[in-house]
Design a protein around this motif. Structure first.
Motif, PDB file in Angstrom:
ATOM      1  N   PRO A  34       0.819  -1.222   0.000  1.00 12.76           N
ATOM      2  CA  PRO A  34       0.000   0.000   0.000  1.00 12.76           C
ATOM      3  C   PRO A  34       0.852   1.270   0.000  1.00 12.76           C
ATOM      4  N   PHE A  35       2.018   1.218   0.640  1.00  8.00           N
ATOM      5  CA  PHE A  35       2.912   2.369   0.655  1.00  8.00           C
ATOM      6  C   PHE A  35       3.384   2.681  -0.762  1.00  8.00           C
ATOM      7  N   LYS A  36       3.821   1.657  -1.490  1.00  2.22           N
ATOM      8  CA  LYS A  36       4.297   1.844  -2.870  1.00  2.22           C
ATOM      9  C   LYS A  36       3.183   2.375  -3.774  1.00  2.22           C
ATOM     10  N   LYS A  37       1.977   1.859  -3.610  1.00  2.00           N
ATOM     11  CA  LYS A  37       0.855   2.332  -4.423  1.00  2.00           C
ATOM     12  C   LYS A  37       0.571   3.807  -4.160  1.00  2.00           C
ATOM     13  N   ALA A  38       0.578   4.195  -2.878  1.00  2.00           N
ATOM     14  CA  ALA A  38       0.347   5.606  -2.530  1.00  2.00           C
ATOM     15  C   ALA A  38       1.464   6.479  -3.091  1.00  2.00           C
ATOM     16  N   TRP A  39       2.699   6.032  -2.943  1.00  2.00           N
ATOM     17  CA  TRP A  39       3.865   6.760  -3.474  1.00  2.00           C
ATOM     18  C   TRP A  39       3.714   6.979  -4.986  1.00  2.00           C
ATOM     19  N   GLU A  40       3.406   5.907  -5.708  1.00  2.00           N
ATOM     20  CA  GLU A  40       3.312   5.981  -7.169  1.00  2.00           C
ATOM     21  C   GLU A  40       2.174   6.903  -7.608  1.00  2.00           C
ATOM     22  N   ARG A  41       1.072   6.877  -6.858  1.00  2.00           N
ATOM     23  CA  ARG A  41      -0.059   7.757  -7.173  1.00  2.00           C
ATOM     24  C   ARG A  41       0.333   9.223  -6.989  1.00  2.00           C
ATOM     25  N   ILE A  42       1.083   9.521  -5.934  1.00  2.00           N
ATOM     26  CA  ILE A  42       1.465  10.907  -5.635  1.00  2.00           C
ATOM     27  C   ILE A  42       2.647  11.365  -6.487  1.00  2.00           C
ATOM     28  N   ALA A  43       3.697  10.543  -6.546  1.00  2.00           N
ATOM     29  CA  ALA A  43       4.938  10.944  -7.227  1.00  2.00           C
ATOM     30  C   ALA A  43       4.894  10.721  -8.738  1.00  2.00           C
ATOM     31  N   GLY A  44       4.007   9.849  -9.180  1.00  2.00           N
ATOM     32  CA  GLY A  44       3.916   9.579 -10.608  1.00  2.00           C
ATOM     33  C   GLY A  44       5.023   8.694 -11.145  1.00  2.00           C
ATOM     34  N   ARG A  45       5.701   7.977 -10.258  1.00  2.00           N
ATOM     35  CA  ARG A  45       6.754   7.044 -10.678  1.00  2.00           C
ATOM     36  C   ARG A  45       6.908   5.949  -9.634  1.00  2.00           C
ATOM     37  N   SER A  46       7.580   4.873  -9.996  1.00  2.00           N
ATOM     38  CA  SER A  46       7.756   3.716  -9.119  1.00  2.00           C
ATOM     39  C   SER A  46       8.632   4.036  -7.914  1.00  2.00           C
ATOM     40  N   TYR A  47       8.328   3.364  -6.812  1.00  2.00           N
ATOM     41  CA  TYR A  47       9.127   3.476  -5.594  1.00  2.00           C
ATOM     42  C   TYR A  47      10.360   2.598  -5.739  1.00  2.00           C
ATOM     43  N   SER A  48      11.513   3.134  -5.379  1.00  2.00           N
ATOM     44  CA  SER A  48      12.749   2.361  -5.497  1.00  2.00           C
ATOM     45  C   SER A  48      13.789   2.865  -4.514  1.00  2.00           C
ATOM     46  N   ASN A  49      14.666   1.957  -4.085  1.00  2.00           N
ATOM     47  CA  ASN A  49      15.814   2.331  -3.271  1.00  2.00           C
ATOM     48  C   ASN A  49      17.095   2.356  -4.095  1.00  2.00           C
ATOM     49  N   LYS A  50      16.969   2.189  -5.397  1.00  2.00           N
ATOM     50  CA  LYS A  50      18.130   2.282  -6.286  1.00  2.00           C
ATOM     51  C   LYS A  50      18.385   3.749  -6.613  1.00  2.00           C
ATOM     52  N   MET A  51      19.636   4.080  -6.913  1.00  2.00           N
ATOM     53  CA  MET A  51      19.965   5.428  -7.319  1.00  2.00           C
ATOM     54  C   MET A  51      19.127   5.768  -8.559  1.00  2.00           C
ATOM     55  N   THR A  52      18.422   6.896  -8.481  1.00  2.00           N
ATOM     56  CA  THR A  52      17.480   7.270  -9.529  1.00  2.00           C
ATOM     57  C   THR A  52      17.659   8.733  -9.912  1.00  2.00           C
ATOM     58  N   GLN A  53      17.458   9.013 -11.168  1.00  2.00           N
ATOM     59  CA  GLN A  53      17.609  10.363 -11.691  1.00  2.00           C
ATOM     60  C   GLN A  53      16.286  11.121 -11.562  1.00  2.00           C
ATOM     61  N   TYR A  54      16.359  12.373 -11.082  1.00  2.00           N
ATOM     62  CA  TYR A  54      15.181  13.223 -10.931  1.00  2.00           C
ATOM     63  C   TYR A  54      15.466  14.613 -11.479  1.00  2.00           C
ATOM     64  N   THR A  55      14.503  15.143 -12.201  1.00  2.00           N
ATOM     65  CA  THR A  55      14.540  16.566 -12.523  1.00  2.00           C
ATOM     66  C   THR A  55      13.960  17.293 -11.312  1.00  2.00           C
ATOM     67  N   TYR A  56      14.087  18.592 -11.287  1.00  2.00           N
ATOM     68  CA  TYR A  56      13.493  19.367 -10.196  1.00  2.00           C
ATOM     69  C   TYR A  56      11.983  19.133 -10.162  1.00  2.00           C
TER      70      TYR A  56
END
Length: 143
Positions: A34-56
């Motif tokens: 449920p945490f990942k689903k909420a994260w993805e709904r809000i952030a618009g991308r998958s939840y991950s603990n891998k190094m990930t690239q983000y724009t501002y």
């Protein structure tokens, strides 16, 4: 907001530990889906603990993680607390291009929750061992 039946896992077996000697935060694995689903709904991308690239623009969509303690106290972890920058850049200011971040909130704790030092950023935390109480206040930690 996660449902109460999911949040009960914060108190599984050993409860929630606030550990100044642990860098990262570890949330009960039973909360992961449920945490990942909420994260993805809000952030618009998958939840991950891998190094990930983000724009501002992508970074500002990352949610704060807010825990409500007994007594109605809200403990907020802002993205700048738990998203570790892999290069030096002030994330309080808009940046150009993209930066690399690693999410330091792990969803694999077998029992309860461990709130590490990243959860205590911008907080004043008082441990009253004698009375088995905890005091938490927002703080400005500029030095």
């Amino acid at each position: 907001v996660l449902p109460t039946q999911v949040l009960q896992h914060f108190n599984d077996i050993r409860g929630t530990i606030i550990d100044t000697g642990t860098t990262d935060t570890f949330i009960n694995k039973r909360v992961a889906q449920p945490f990942k689903k909420a994260w993805e709904r809000i952030a618009g991308r998958s939840y991950s603990n891998k190094m990930t690239q983000y724009t501002y623009e992508q970074f500002v969509k990352i949610p704060s993680i807010t825990l409500e303690l007994t007594g109605g106290v809200k403990w907020e972890m802002k993205p700048r607390h738990y998203m570790e920058k892999n290069t030096y850049q002030d994330t309080n200011k808009r940046w150009q291009g993209s930066l690399m971040f690693t999410n330091r909130v792990y969803l694999d704790e077998p029992n309860g929750v461990v709130l590490g030092s990243n959860a205590m950023m911008e907080k004043e935390v008082h441990f009253d061992i004698t009375n088995r109480k905890l005091g938490v206040a927002n703080a400005v930690c500029a030095y």
